[in-house]
Write an enzyme that holds these catalytic residues in place. Structure first.
Site, PDB file in Angstrom:
ATOM      1  N   TYR A 202       1.086  -1.155  -0.234  1.00  0.00           N
ATOM      2  CA  TYR A 202      -0.201   0.052  -0.066  1.00  0.00           C
ATOM      3  C   TYR A 202       1.082   1.215   0.212  1.00  0.00           C
ATOM      4  O   TYR A 202       1.086   1.506   1.130  1.00  0.00           O
ATOM      5  CB  TYR A 202      -0.988  -0.391   0.846  1.00  0.00           C
TER       6      TYR A 202
ATOM      7  N   ASP B 255      -2.077  -1.671  -3.897  1.00  0.00           N
ATOM      8  CA  ASP B 255      -2.320   0.050  -4.009  1.00  0.00           C
ATOM      9  C   ASP B 255      -0.930   0.523  -4.010  1.00  0.00           C
ATOM     10  O   ASP B 255      -0.997   0.752  -3.366  1.00  0.00           O
ATOM     11  CB  ASP B 255      -3.964   0.345  -3.696  1.00  0.00           C
TER      12      ASP B 255
END
Length: 259
Positions: free
Chosen positions: A105, A146
């Site tokens: 992330y 992500d």
DNA sequence: ATGGTGGCCCGGCCA
């Protein structure tokens, strides 16, 4: 192997939807981001009941990453391993079905003039170093998550809308490029060369229904895995309210099939 | 759109 990455935007808010999706989609390995949970609060039993093992790295209300696998889950590693995770729990790795899988992330960056933008660039550079240190580019390595970077202009709904914004700037794309240069491919582009397929849509202003999205959730594979990859899709149905009425994340899952 | 929504947890931050 069905390998998935999905920023689920709070596992507490999303658990029923994630479990429903896992059962319906026959996923083997799921990389999650933004669980927003401490390790002690993770619902391990709910995944175990479906036949999955879990490794999680989280410390509370922000960030948090996990790997869920029904093909085994060995040698979990949390963060960069050197106590330099001051910017949150954003990386976890584990070996699943012979693949070294990473759930990442990447810091958002907020805006080009924000201190968190520099932190984002540094974090991406550190990720490349981490891969150099811990992985073999000739082996089966997957880096999923992500990235908060849209790799190409065709990966955003309107490039003109993003001029001067994060996620598309040259330094961010160069930092992502540094990771790719180590020996990884953004495999999705092989199946969708013309872009226009997105993985994130803002909750606001009806962006999902208007098609105003970005592709920032990526599955990066080493060459040996690219050869065995058979498909890569975004399950945009999962960005809608589920049949059982569960509210969606602002991200949709990206699913790759590897022989 | 200095907007809008949604998640943390209940005032303001983060995306």
């Amino acid at each position: 192997m069905k390998l998935v990455t999905w920023n689920i935007n709070s596992l507490s808010a999303r658990l029923p939807l994630v479990l429903e999706w896992l059962e319906a989609n026959d996923a083997d390995v799921l990389c999650m981001q933004e669980t927003k949970l401490a390790d002690s609060a993770f619902p391990y039993d709910a995944f175990k009941a479906l036949g999955y093992e879990v490794a999680h790295y989280g410390d509370g209300r922000w960030n948090g990453v996990a790997i869920v696998s029904r093909l085994g889950l060995d040698d979990p590693a949390r963060g960069f391993g050197t106590g330099e995770d001051a910017h949150g729990c954003r990386l976890i790795a584990a070996t699943c079905g012979g693949l070294r899988v990473h759930s990442v992330y990447v810091p958002n960056g907020r805006s080009l003039d924000n201190e968190f933008y520099e932190i984002k660039l540094a974090w991406l550079a550190r990720l490349r170093t981490y891969l150099e240190e811990t992985c073999d580019r000739g082996g089966d390595v997957a880096v999923c998550g992500d990235f908060n970077v849209a790799p190409r202009d065709v990966d955003v709904w309107d490039p003109a809308h993003f001029v001067g914004a994060t996620h598309v700037s040259e330094p961010e794309r160069a930092a992502l490029g540094g990771i790719l240069d180590w020996g990884l491919s953004d495999v999705f582009t092989r199946y969708h060369p013309d872009g226009g397929v997105f993985s994130w849509w803002d909750y606001r202003a009806g962006d999902f229904h208007q098609g105003r999205g970005m592709r920032i959730d990526l599955v990066l594979l080493t060459a040996s895995l690219v050869e065995r990859c058979r498909s890569a899709i975004v399950d945009r149905n999962a960005r809608k309210k589920s049949p059982a009425g569960h509210k969606p994340s602002d991200h949709a899952p990206v699913v790759v099939d590897i022989d």
